[in-house]
Scaffold this motif. Structure first.
Motif, PDB file in Angstrom:
ATOM      1  N   GLN A  56      -0.828  -4.115  -4.123  1.00 20.09           N
ATOM      2  CA  GLN A  56      -1.500  -4.978  -3.159  1.00 20.09           C
ATOM      3  C   GLN A  56      -1.530  -4.394  -1.743  1.00 20.09           C
ATOM      4  OE1 GLN A  56       0.668  -8.587  -3.424  1.00 20.09           O
ATOM      5  NE2 GLN A  56       2.505  -7.788  -2.439  1.00 20.09           N
ATOM      6  N   ALA A  57      -0.670  -3.437  -1.424  1.00 19.56           N
ATOM      7  CA  ALA A  57      -0.637  -2.848  -0.083  1.00 19.56           C
ATOM      8  C   ALA A  57      -1.590  -1.665   0.009  1.00 19.56           C
ATOM      9  CB  ALA A  57       0.781  -2.407   0.253  1.00 19.56           C
ATOM     10  N   LYS A  58      -2.242  -1.550   1.135  1.00 14.74           N
ATOM     11  CA  LYS A  58      -3.179  -0.458   1.392  1.00 14.74           C
ATOM     12  C   LYS A  58      -2.711   0.330   2.607  1.00 14.74           C
ATOM     13  CE  LYS A  58      -5.893  -1.810  -1.859  1.00 14.74           C
ATOM     14  NZ  LYS A  58      -5.273  -1.418  -3.105  1.00 14.74           N
ATOM     15  N   LYS A  59      -3.257   1.518   2.796  1.00 17.81           N
ATOM     16  CA  LYS A  59      -2.894   2.379   3.916  1.00 17.81           C
ATOM     17  C   LYS A  59      -3.182   1.664   5.235  1.00 17.81           C
ATOM     18  CE  LYS A  59      -3.541   7.019   5.653  1.00 17.81           C
ATOM     19  NZ  LYS A  59      -4.172   8.309   5.462  1.00 17.81           N
ATOM     20  N   GLY A  60      -2.205   1.681   6.148  1.00 15.93           N
ATOM     21  CA  GLY A  60      -2.347   1.028   7.451  1.00 15.93           C
ATOM     22  C   GLY A  60      -1.740  -0.355   7.515  1.00 15.93           C
ATOM     23  N   ASP A  61      -1.401  -0.967   6.364  1.00 18.70           N
ATOM     24  CA  ASP A  61      -0.791  -2.299   6.341  1.00 18.70           C
ATOM     25  C   ASP A  61       0.661  -2.236   6.791  1.00 18.70           C
ATOM     26  OD1 ASP A  61      -3.095  -3.383   5.313  1.00 18.70           O
ATOM     27  OD2 ASP A  61      -2.351  -3.555   3.262  1.00 18.70           O
ATOM     28  N   MET A  62       1.135  -3.317   7.399  1.00 18.29           N
ATOM     29  CA  MET A  62       2.554  -3.471   7.693  1.00 18.29           C
ATOM     30  C   MET A  62       3.154  -4.235   6.518  1.00 18.29           C
ATOM     31  SD  MET A  62       3.315  -1.997  10.515  1.00 18.29           S
ATOM     32  CE  MET A  62       4.811  -2.662  11.137  1.00 18.29           C
ATOM     33  N   VAL A  63       4.267  -3.733   5.979  1.00 19.57           N
ATOM     34  CA  VAL A  63       4.880  -4.356   4.811  1.00 19.57           C
ATOM     35  C   VAL A  63       6.368  -4.575   5.038  1.00 19.57           C
ATOM     36  CG1 VAL A  63       3.244  -3.416   3.141  1.00 19.57           C
ATOM     37  CG2 VAL A  63       5.266  -2.106   3.701  1.00 19.57           C
ATOM     38  N   GLU A  64       6.898  -5.551   4.315  1.00 18.96           N
ATOM     39  CA  GLU A  64       8.329  -5.815   4.301  1.00 18.96           C
ATOM     40  C   GLU A  64       8.836  -5.384   2.932  1.00 18.96           C
ATOM     41  OE1 GLU A  64      10.852  -9.829   4.211  1.00 18.96           O
ATOM     42  OE2 GLU A  64       9.632  -9.585   6.034  1.00 18.96           O
ATOM     43  N   PHE A  65       9.932  -4.614   2.915  1.00 17.58           N
ATOM     44  CA  PHE A  65      10.464  -4.111   1.654  1.00 17.58           C
ATOM     45  C   PHE A  65      11.980  -4.194   1.669  1.00 17.58           C
ATOM     46  CE2 PHE A  65       9.774  -0.668   4.578  1.00 17.58           C
ATOM     47  CZ  PHE A  65      10.836   0.203   4.423  1.00 17.58           C
ATOM     48  N   TYR A  66      12.573  -4.100   0.480  1.00 17.50           N
ATOM     49  CA  TYR A  66      14.024  -4.251   0.361  1.00 17.50           C
ATOM     50  C   TYR A  66      14.596  -3.225  -0.603  1.00 17.50           C
ATOM     51  CZ  TYR A  66      12.822  -6.780  -3.926  1.00 17.50           C
ATOM     52  OH  TYR A  66      12.324  -7.116  -5.156  1.00 17.50           O
ATOM     53  N   GLU A  67      15.905  -3.038  -0.512  1.00 17.50           N
ATOM     54  CA  GLU A  67      16.620  -2.069  -1.323  1.00 17.50           C
ATOM     55  C   GLU A  67      16.997  -2.698  -2.658  1.00 17.50           C
ATOM     56  OE1 GLU A  67      20.027   1.138  -0.151  1.00 17.50           O
ATOM     57  OE2 GLU A  67      20.229  -0.892   0.586  1.00 17.50           O
ATOM     58  N   GLY A  68      16.906  -1.917  -3.727  1.00 16.45           N
ATOM     59  CA  GLY A  68      17.241  -2.416  -5.057  1.00 16.45           C
ATOM     60  C   GLY A  68      17.693  -1.284  -5.957  1.00 16.45           C
ATOM     61  N   ARG A  69      17.718  -1.549  -7.250  1.00 17.30           N
ATOM     62  CA  ARG A  69      18.164  -0.520  -8.187  1.00 17.30           C
ATOM     63  C   ARG A  69      17.115   0.585  -8.282  1.00 17.30           C
ATOM     64  NH1 ARG A  69      16.421   0.308 -13.012  1.00 17.30           N
ATOM     65  NH2 ARG A  69      14.881  -1.024 -13.981  1.00 17.30           N
ATOM     66  N   PRO A  70      17.531   1.819  -8.541  1.00 15.44           N
ATOM     67  CA  PRO A  70      16.594   2.932  -8.583  1.00 15.44           C
ATOM     68  C   PRO A  70      15.550   2.805  -9.691  1.00 15.44           C
ATOM     69  CG  PRO A  70      18.843   3.733  -8.450  1.00 15.44           C
ATOM     70  CD  PRO A  70      18.918   2.263  -8.685  1.00 15.44           C
ATOM     71  N   VAL A  71      14.302   3.103  -9.351  1.00 15.16           N
ATOM     72  CA  VAL A  71      13.208   3.127 -10.318  1.00 15.16           C
ATOM     73  C   VAL A  71      13.028   4.553 -10.814  1.00 15.16           C
ATOM     74  CG1 VAL A  71      10.752   2.662 -10.656  1.00 15.16           C
ATOM     75  CG2 VAL A  71      12.065   1.247  -9.108  1.00 15.16           C
ATOM     76  N   SER A  72      13.203   5.518  -9.901  1.00 15.97           N
ATOM     77  CA  SER A  72      13.086   6.936 -10.244  1.00 15.97           C
ATOM     78  C   SER A  72      14.049   7.716  -9.360  1.00 15.97           C
ATOM     79  CB  SER A  72      11.651   7.417 -10.049  1.00 15.97           C
ATOM     80  OG  SER A  72      11.322   7.393  -8.680  1.00 15.97           O
ATOM     81  N   LYS A  73      13.920   9.024  -9.352  1.00 12.68           N
ATOM     82  CA  LYS A  73      14.829   9.877  -8.585  1.00 12.68           C
ATOM     83  C   LYS A  73      14.813   9.571  -7.086  1.00 12.68           C
ATOM     84  CE  LYS A  73      15.718  14.759  -7.650  1.00 12.68           C
ATOM     85  NZ  LYS A  73      15.285  16.128  -7.916  1.00 12.68           N
TER      86      LYS A  73
END
Length: 90
Positions: A56-73
């Protein structure tokens, strides 16, 4: 009886700089601090790979994100929400 503590979720806000990958966005978070010796305002930027399941996020958007369990390296952050433009103080 042991008291179970809930881990506090760290949330961050940053700008999407790339959305080329599948279900992944690259978010740049700029941190402002005062240098301890020179008392100068400094800016430090760090880029995080953030998991965006619904893309849902596109280049230039401001987003809120959080730390969680690893999805990849290198990917261990998850998208919480896209921050509306009118709520950002500039």
């Amino acid at each position: 009886m042991k008291k179970i503590e809930k881990k506090q979720i760290r949330t961050f806000v940053g700008e999407v700089v790339s959305d080329n990958m599948d279900k992944t966005i690259v978010v740049e978070m700029v941190r402002t601090y005062t240098h301890p010796v020179f008392h100068k305002t400094m800016h430090k930027a760090k880029k995080y790979k953030v998991h965006d399941e619904s893309e849902q996020a596109k280049k230039g958007d401001m987003v809120e994100f959080y730390e969680g369990r690893p999805v990849s390296k290198t990917k261990y952050m998850y998208l919480a929400r896209v921050v509306p433009a009118h709520t950002i103080n500039q």
